[in-house]
Design a protein around this motif. Structure first.
Motif, PDB file in Angstrom:
ATOM      1  N   ARG A 194     -17.329  18.640  -5.123  1.00 27.17           N
ATOM      2  CA  ARG A 194     -16.891  17.247  -5.507  1.00 27.17           C
ATOM      3  C   ARG A 194     -17.112  17.024  -7.112  1.00 27.17           C
TER       4      ARG A 194
ATOM      5  N   THR B 231     -25.399  13.956 -10.702  1.00 27.19           N
ATOM      6  CA  THR B 231     -24.110  13.487 -11.238  1.00 27.19           C
ATOM      7  C   THR B 231     -23.208  14.811 -11.854  1.00 27.19           C
TER       8      THR B 231
ATOM      9  N   ASP C 254     -18.031  13.707  -9.834  1.00 23.58           N
ATOM     10  CA  ASP C 254     -18.230  12.297  -9.667  1.00 23.58           C
ATOM     11  C   ASP C 254     -17.506  11.652 -10.807  1.00 23.58           C
TER      12      ASP C 254
ATOM     13  N   LEU D 134     -12.637  14.095  -6.500  1.00 22.86           N
ATOM     14  CA  LEU D 134     -13.247  12.513  -7.036  1.00 22.86           C
ATOM     15  C   LEU D 134     -13.289  11.813  -5.949  1.00 22.86           C
TER      16      LEU D 134
ATOM     17  N   ASP E  37     -19.369   7.517  -6.166  1.00 20.31           N
ATOM     18  CA  ASP E  37     -19.341   6.345  -7.247  1.00 20.31           C
ATOM     19  C   ASP E  37     -18.336   7.019  -8.134  1.00 20.31           C
ATOM     20  N   PRO E  38     -17.074   7.520  -7.801  1.00 17.84           N
ATOM     21  CA  PRO E  38     -16.029   8.094  -8.704  1.00 17.84           C
ATOM     22  C   PRO E  38     -15.457   7.299  -9.803  1.00 17.84           C
TER      23      PRO E  38
ATOM     24  N   LYS F 285     -14.420  12.559  -3.163  1.00 19.30           N
ATOM     25  CA  LYS F 285     -15.352  12.950  -2.398  1.00 19.30           C
ATOM     26  C   LYS F 285     -16.793  12.321  -2.980  1.00 19.30           C
ATOM     27  N   SER F 286     -16.754  11.571  -4.036  1.00 18.92           N
ATOM     28  CA  SER F 286     -17.899  11.315  -4.648  1.00 18.92           C
ATOM     29  C   SER F 286     -18.186   9.622  -4.150  1.00 18.92           C
TER      30      SER F 286
ATOM     31  N   TYR G 192     -27.705  15.267 -15.366  1.00 14.62           N
ATOM     32  CA  TYR G 192     -26.140  15.670 -14.915  1.00 14.62           C
ATOM     33  C   TYR G 192     -26.002  16.990 -14.845  1.00 14.62           C
TER      34      TYR G 192
END
Length: 264
Positions: free
Chosen positions: A86, A4, A88, A135, A140-141, A137-138, A30
């Motif tokens: 991206r 993430t 997240d 965001l 789970d934004p 492109k995530s 992360y």
């Protein structure tokens, strides 16, 4: 990149740095983009974290971004888009309490009010608007705004709260207020509600996170904040991490505290 990707602004000190530490302490890994106005300070914070967590699967990298500078924001976007593709989680942590600088004579009233809104609301809006394409492109934004308990309009009527109590009659008033800070954070709460509306169909989860009264340098005096009852910043940081990790997904679109939803 499987981990993430989290971009957090104002992350070289205070709640921002403590939040990064909390994420390092998580069982999850992360990629943390540590945003800071000064690249030197960002580099120093990264080195500190790498020394403190030498065996962590989480990685951290510095990103220069000044939310009062549109060109800086654009450069940060280009860098993150090129290197990571991206975002997240975007944590809008950068902010400031500038009311004391008016009382000390460092800023005029107009300068102080304008700066409060420019940093806490306008700059936050522009950075968010700039980074929304990453965001989206995530898978789970998540979009977090760090607000304040002092921003609650409802609680401004609660006279048991020190900030809601009135000074004695007469003029000039000798007590010092943080009216600009409170107003700009209330504005941020509405900003979050607007982003909730705008991004609802895109599946972006949004919150204002109220971490509590923390013993940080916000307002310029962490020791005075402690004397007034401020708590360890790590407590607020752990709350932010809990939101990042899904602990308050039932409260999307709200201003939230550890113990529930903060009243508007």
């Amino acid at each position: 990149m499987d981990s993430t990707i989290i971009l957090i602004t104002g992350a070289n000190t205070g709640l921002g740095l403590e939040t990064v530490k909390a994420l390092f302490e998580s069982s999850k890994s992360y990629t943390i983009l540590l945003g800071c106005r000064s690249m030197d300070k960002a580099d120093a914070a990264v080195q500190q974290l790498q020394a403190e967590f030498p065996n962590s699967a989480t990685v951290v990298a510095p990103v220069q971004v000044d939310i009062e500078d549109d060109q800086s924001i654009e450069k940060a976007f280009d860098h993150v888009a090129d290197q990571y593709g991206r975002v997240d989680v975007l944590i809008n942590n950068a902010g400031g309490q500038f009311d004391p600088q008016m009382y000390s004579g460092e800023l005029t009233m107009r300068e102080m009010w304008n700066k409060s809104w420019n940093v806490n609301t306008t700059g936050t809006q522009i950075l968010t608007h700039t980074f929304v394409p990453l965001l989206l492109k995530s898978a789970d934004p998540r979009l977090l705004f760090i607000t304040s308990g002092a921003s609650a309009l409802t609680e401004s009527e609660n006279l048991t709260i020190r900030l809601s109590q009135s000074p004695v009659k007469g003029w000039p008033k000798t007590s010092r207020a943080i009216s600009a800070y409170r107003s700009s954070k209330t504005g941020m709460n509405m900003l979050m509600r607007e982003w909730t509306r705008i991004l609802r169909e895109d599946g972006v989860k949004t919150w204002c996170v109220s971490p509590g009264f923390l013993a940080t340098g916000l307002g310029g005096n962490p020791e005075r904040n402690k004397q007034l009852g401020a708590i360890d910043p790590a407590i607020g940081a752990n709350f932010v991490r809990a939101v990042v990790e899904g602990g308050r997904d039932e409260d999307v679109g709200k201003a939230i505290r550890w113990d529930g939803v903060q009243p508007w």
